[in-house]
Design a protein around this motif. Structure first.
Motif, PDB file in Angstrom:
ATOM      1  N   THR A  69      -3.983  46.984  53.249  1.00 55.80           N
ATOM      2  CA  THR A  69      -4.675  45.756  52.864  1.00 55.80           C
ATOM      3  C   THR A  69      -3.795  44.565  53.193  1.00 55.80           C
ATOM      4  O   THR A  69      -2.617  44.539  52.830  1.00 55.80           O
ATOM      5  CB  THR A  69      -4.967  45.753  51.347  1.00 55.80           C
ATOM      6  OG1 THR A  69      -5.718  46.922  51.036  1.00 55.80           O
ATOM      7  CG2 THR A  69      -5.735  44.524  50.945  1.00 55.80           C
ATOM      8  N   ASP A  70      -4.368  43.601  53.876  1.00 60.35           N
ATOM      9  CA  ASP A  70      -3.649  42.373  54.186  1.00 60.35           C
ATOM     10  C   ASP A  70      -3.969  41.361  53.087  1.00 60.35           C
ATOM     11  O   ASP A  70      -5.062  40.801  53.031  1.00 60.35           O
ATOM     12  CB  ASP A  70      -4.082  41.843  55.561  1.00 60.35           C
ATOM     13  CG  ASP A  70      -3.289  40.600  55.962  1.00 60.35           C
ATOM     14  OD1 ASP A  70      -2.292  40.282  55.271  1.00 60.35           O
ATOM     15  OD2 ASP A  70      -3.667  39.961  56.957  1.00 60.35           O
ATOM     16  N   TYR A  71      -3.024  41.143  52.202  1.00 58.04           N
ATOM     17  CA  TYR A  71      -3.262  40.260  51.062  1.00 58.04           C
ATOM     18  C   TYR A  71      -3.226  38.784  51.443  1.00 58.04           C
ATOM     19  O   TYR A  71      -3.646  37.943  50.668  1.00 58.04           O
ATOM     20  CB  TYR A  71      -2.234  40.543  49.961  1.00 58.04           C
ATOM     21  CG  TYR A  71      -2.454  41.887  49.321  1.00 58.04           C
ATOM     22  CD1 TYR A  71      -3.502  42.086  48.450  1.00 58.04           C
ATOM     23  CD2 TYR A  71      -1.614  42.953  49.605  1.00 58.04           C
ATOM     24  CE1 TYR A  71      -3.723  43.319  47.860  1.00 58.04           C
ATOM     25  CE2 TYR A  71      -1.822  44.187  49.027  1.00 58.04           C
ATOM     26  CZ  TYR A  71      -2.877  44.360  48.160  1.00 58.04           C
ATOM     27  OH  TYR A  71      -3.086  45.586  47.579  1.00 58.04           O
ATOM     28  N   ASP A  72      -2.714  38.461  52.646  1.00 61.33           N
ATOM     29  CA  ASP A  72      -2.682  37.071  53.100  1.00 61.33           C
ATOM     30  C   ASP A  72      -3.974  36.653  53.784  1.00 61.33           C
ATOM     31  O   ASP A  72      -4.213  35.465  53.979  1.00 61.33           O
ATOM     32  CB  ASP A  72      -1.509  36.859  54.062  1.00 61.33           C
ATOM     33  CG  ASP A  72      -0.174  37.038  53.358  1.00 61.33           C
ATOM     34  OD1 ASP A  72      -0.113  36.715  52.150  1.00 61.33           O
ATOM     35  OD2 ASP A  72       0.783  37.486  53.997  1.00 61.33           O
ATOM     36  N   ALA A  73      -4.809  37.597  54.158  1.00 58.23           N
ATOM     37  CA  ALA A  73      -6.054  37.284  54.855  1.00 58.23           C
ATOM     38  C   ALA A  73      -7.061  36.685  53.870  1.00 58.23           C
ATOM     39  O   ALA A  73      -7.080  37.046  52.689  1.00 58.23           O
ATOM     40  CB  ALA A  73      -6.632  38.538  55.490  1.00 58.23           C
ATOM     41  N   PRO A  74      -7.907  35.763  54.319  1.00 52.06           N
ATOM     42  CA  PRO A  74      -8.928  35.195  53.427  1.00 52.06           C
ATOM     43  C   PRO A  74      -9.929  36.254  53.009  1.00 52.06           C
ATOM     44  O   PRO A  74     -10.291  37.135  53.783  1.00 52.06           O
ATOM     45  CB  PRO A  74      -9.588  34.111  54.277  1.00 52.06           C
ATOM     46  CG  PRO A  74      -9.201  34.382  55.676  1.00 52.06           C
ATOM     47  CD  PRO A  74      -7.942  35.186  55.653  1.00 52.06           C
ATOM     48  N   ARG A  75     -10.375  36.183  51.778  1.00 53.35           N
ATOM     49  CA  ARG A  75     -11.310  37.162  51.237  1.00 53.35           C
ATOM     50  C   ARG A  75     -12.636  36.477  50.956  1.00 53.35           C
ATOM     51  O   ARG A  75     -12.888  36.019  49.858  1.00 53.35           O
ATOM     52  CB  ARG A  75     -10.744  37.774  49.960  1.00 53.35           C
ATOM     53  CG  ARG A  75      -9.542  38.644  50.234  1.00 53.35           C
ATOM     54  CD  ARG A  75      -8.997  39.214  48.983  1.00 53.35           C
ATOM     55  NE  ARG A  75      -7.851  38.373  48.602  1.00 53.35           N
ATOM     56  CZ  ARG A  75      -7.336  38.301  47.404  1.00 53.35           C
ATOM     57  NH1 ARG A  75      -7.865  38.991  46.427  1.00 53.35           N
ATOM     58  NH2 ARG A  75      -6.311  37.540  47.152  1.00 53.35           N
ATOM     59  N   ASN A  76     -13.480  36.411  51.929  1.00 47.80           N
ATOM     60  CA  ASN A  76     -14.763  35.729  51.786  1.00 47.80           C
ATOM     61  C   ASN A  76     -15.719  36.493  50.888  1.00 47.80           C
ATOM     62  O   ASN A  76     -16.403  35.907  50.053  1.00 47.80           O
ATOM     63  CB  ASN A  76     -15.410  35.524  53.163  1.00 47.80           C
ATOM     64  CG  ASN A  76     -14.566  34.619  54.035  1.00 47.80           C
ATOM     65  OD1 ASN A  76     -13.842  33.781  53.525  1.00 47.80           O
ATOM     66  ND2 ASN A  76     -14.640  34.803  55.350  1.00 47.80           N
TER      67      ASN A  76
END
Length: 100
Positions: A3-10
């Motif tokens: 899981t990329d926790y820095d990516a935006p979670r729309n």
């Protein structure tokens, strides 16, 4: 799965707004009251304030004499069981905790 926790979670953000709106509507609809359990000891009469005049009060304490299987440590002055004696010198006994 990483899981990329820095990516935006729309997708998660939209669900968060929906649940926030649902909470707001529930809060408006029915007021919840908190019940507080108050005991006699919790009232202001059960609290002794610093500087209060306690000269009329009498302290009642039952003093129990030392038992035969107990001793008083000459370092910490706690009453211990005789199995806790670590050292005895000149009639003075010391507990295991103090002698380490």
């Amino acid at each position: 799965m990483a899981t990329d926790y820095d990516a935006p979670r729309n997708k998660d953000d939209e669900q968060g707004h929906e649940s926030l709106e649902a909470l707001k509507s529930q809060q408006r609809g029915g007021a919840m009251t908190a019940l507080i359990d108050v005991e006699d000891a919790d009232t202001a009469e059960g609290i002794d304030l610093p500087g209060a005049d306690l000269s009329g009060e009498e302290l009642v304490v039952q003093i129990i004499p030392p038992q035969e299987d107990e001793f008083t440590c000459m370092s910490c002055f706690l009453v211990r069981h005789k199995s806790q004696v670590a050292r005895e010198s000149n009639g003075e006994k010391y507990c295991r905790d103090c002698e380490g």
